[in-house]
Design a protein around this motif. Sequence first.
Motif, mmCIF file in Angstrom:
data_model
loop_
_atom_site.group_PDB
_atom_site.id
_atom_site.type_symbol
_atom_site.label_atom_id
_atom_site.label_comp_id
_atom_site.label_asym_id
_atom_site.label_seq_id
_atom_site.Cartn_x
_atom_site.Cartn_y
_atom_site.Cartn_z
ATOM 1 N N THR A 261 50.055 51.473 25.925
ATOM 2 C CA THR A 261 48.382 51.720 26.294
ATOM 3 C C THR A 261 47.717 50.423 26.842
ATOM 4 N N ALA A 262 48.685 49.487 25.993
ATOM 5 C CA ALA A 262 47.901 47.837 26.431
ATOM 6 C C ALA A 262 48.412 47.551 27.676
ATOM 7 N N TYR A 263 49.880 47.763 27.923
ATOM 8 C CA TYR A 263 50.549 47.723 29.258
ATOM 9 C C TYR A 263 49.379 48.760 30.009
ATOM 10 N N GLN A 264 49.252 49.608 30.215
ATOM 11 C CA GLN A 264 48.989 50.222 31.615
ATOM 12 C C GLN A 264 47.228 49.343 31.599
ATOM 13 N N ASN A 265 46.758 49.322 30.350
ATOM 14 C CA ASN A 265 45.603 48.729 29.863
ATOM 15 C C ASN A 265 45.301 47.629 31.094
ATOM 16 N N ALA A 266 46.189 46.714 30.947
ATOM 17 C CA ALA A 266 46.230 45.647 31.215
ATOM 18 C C ALA A 266 46.614 45.441 32.619
ATOM 19 N N LEU A 267 47.336 46.657 33.500
ATOM 20 C CA LEU A 267 47.408 46.714 34.424
ATOM 21 C C LEU A 267 46.256 47.225 35.456
ATOM 22 N N SER A 268 45.455 48.105 34.256
ATOM 23 C CA SER A 268 44.226 48.149 35.193
ATOM 24 C C SER A 268 43.081 47.252 35.432
ATOM 25 N N ALA A 269 43.242 46.815 33.862
ATOM 26 C CA ALA A 269 42.566 45.414 33.763
ATOM 27 C C ALA A 269 42.029 44.506 34.590
ATOM 28 N N GLN A 270 43.206 43.954 34.980
ATOM 29 C CA GLN A 270 44.128 43.222 36.980
ATOM 30 C C GLN A 270 43.411 43.973 37.399
ATOM 31 N N GLU A 271 43.663 45.073 37.964
ATOM 32 C CA GLU A 271 43.179 45.687 39.104
ATOM 33 C C GLU A 271 40.764 45.639 38.830
ATOM 34 N N GLN A 272 40.866 46.113 38.219
ATOM 35 C CA GLN A 272 39.477 46.034 37.631
ATOM 36 C C GLN A 272 38.628 44.784 37.934
ATOM 37 N N ILE A 273 39.233 43.404 37.363
ATOM 38 C CA ILE A 273 38.645 42.474 37.735
ATOM 39 C C ILE A 273 38.247 41.781 39.261
ATOM 40 N N ILE A 274 39.339 42.531 40.150
ATOM 41 C CA ILE A 274 39.586 42.172 41.421
ATOM 42 C C ILE A 274 38.383 42.644 42.462
ATOM 43 N N ALA A 275 38.174 44.310 41.571
ATOM 44 C CA ALA A 275 37.240 45.144 42.357
ATOM 45 C C ALA A 275 36.212 44.764 41.643
ATOM 46 N N ALA A 276 35.515 44.193 40.277
ATOM 47 C CA ALA A 276 34.712 43.635 39.762
ATOM 48 C C ALA A 276 33.958 42.579 40.293
ATOM 49 N N GLU A 277 35.094 41.264 41.032
ATOM 50 C CA GLU A 277 34.657 39.786 41.084
ATOM 51 C C GLU A 277 33.914 40.607 42.830
ATOM 52 N N ALA A 278 34.499 41.301 43.847
ATOM 53 C CA ALA A 278 34.288 41.746 45.038
ATOM 54 C C ALA A 278 33.011 42.337 45.452
ATOM 55 N N SER A 279 32.927 43.270 43.912
ATOM 56 C CA SER A 279 31.559 43.902 43.940
ATOM 57 C C SER A 279 29.930 42.871 43.874
ATOM 58 N N LYS A 280 30.522 42.461 42.468
ATOM 59 C CA LYS A 280 29.827 40.959 41.961
ATOM 60 C C LYS A 280 28.904 39.658 42.835
ATOM 61 N N GLU A 281 29.570 39.190 44.444
ATOM 62 C CA GLU A 281 30.011 38.642 44.643
ATOM 63 C C GLU A 281 28.656 39.300 45.869
ATOM 64 N N ALA A 282 29.215 40.526 46.651
ATOM 65 C CA ALA A 282 28.223 41.427 47.328
ATOM 66 C C ALA A 282 26.849 41.317 47.551
ATOM 67 N N SER A 283 27.288 42.112 46.070
ATOM 68 C CA SER A 283 25.517 42.216 45.076
ATOM 69 C C SER A 283 25.077 40.990 45.028
ATOM 70 N N GLU A 284 25.511 39.521 44.916
ATOM 71 C CA GLU A 284 25.083 38.854 44.379
ATOM 72 C C GLU A 284 24.286 38.405 46.332
ATOM 73 N N GLN A 285 25.108 38.726 46.847
ATOM 74 C CA GLN A 285 24.407 38.364 48.179
ATOM 75 C C GLN A 285 23.139 39.170 48.578
#
Length: 443
Positions: A362-386
């Motif tokens: 479970t930790a491994y799968q969620n770690a993989l998911s979190a890595q993908e989420q942080i990329i998407a979340a960072e892009a969303s944050k930058e776009a919404s900031e602009q």
Amino acid sequence: MKLYIIIASFLFAQISIGQETPKDVSSNVWSLEDCINYAIAHNISVKDASLNTNLAEVDYSKAKSSRLPDLFGSASQSFSNGNTIDPITSSYVTDQIHSTNVGINSSVTLFKGSQISNQIKQNKILLEQSIFLEEEAKNSIVISLLENYLQALFSKEDIAIAESNLEASKTEVLRAKARLDAGTIALSDYTEAQSQVATNQYNLIAAKNNYQQYIIDLKQLLELTPMDDLEIESIDENMDLINLELDRISIYNNALNYLPEIEASKLNVAAKEKELDIAKGGYSPTLSLSGSVGSGYTSINDNTFSDQFDVNFNQKLGLSLTIPIFNRNATKSAVQSATINIEKAEIQKQITEKILYKKVETAYQNALSAQEQIIAAEASKEASEQSYKLAQKKYELGDLSTTDLVISQNTYTNAQQNYLQAKYLNILYHQLLQFYQGNDIKL
């Protein structure tokens, strides 16, 4: 889903950190390492587990001492009148008798179906198990510290977001008031801007309260008093949040050889096997050696007290053999119970390994998911900031309604919080997987 709900579902790992000098309470800024070292030295759950280890040491020492002979001294003074037997000479007399008896008695078990040897071995196993259980208790406190520390950091950054939003909304109220006075917006637009200030004020209060709640939890884990101040240290913003190059099977195999609860479950099986050996020893005879020395004095003898003690000095040495014939099936029941307990211990060991595998997977799968989420979340944050910055400029020029500006601000706020959540979940999962490799936690 809020961050604390997600993290709480992963309170399953145990983290082992080398103990160092505990932090001085007078220092207010605490790193995670400071918290861990201090909690291991002061947390009452850890102390309770340590006391259990001490008790196991006492039991082990007691078991080893059971091989030794016992030694008792005795002394008695008696008075009798009339027809009686002299306790010293064993003569039948009719008189008043004063008598004194002293002696030393000792006995030792020579053979008892190897029960003594097996009891010593079992207590040694239980001592080793208690040491692993103590480590497990330490790890449990450490993972709780990690969870609360990350929650507190999340809340601390959430406060900064709430403060920024409040200041921005206050500025927007001033602009809305100017536009209202100029007649370029309706009263409803102005009141909506005021409502956003109140909402952001509420969010700031809630963020500060959440932070204080996690600080209280940390102080509880550290056994600090309400009078002690506690401020946590921020983590390195430049730390690598996307770095997972581990194989989950390797992680699981390493965890099987590393985590204390796995070793404790193995030792539990070994202890139950020794319990069976002890129970089977009840079928065997018991051979004991006993001996005593003593002397005495009686008033019907004309010799002096010292002469009688010299003359009446006696020594005894004897062997006794006890053969079990029928003890109402007590030994048979003990053997049957011990056999069942071995099977239960084996099942418990399998359950522990099964739970561990699920945790790792479970930790491994969620770690993989979190890595993908942080990329998407960072892009969303930058776009919404602009987008929010653009909305502010449009609002200043009168090309955007207050409602649209509020929506843009809330979208940016949600994006910021999603990024923070992904950030700290990524840290949590990464630290858990590092722990399964036997590595220390480092923030």
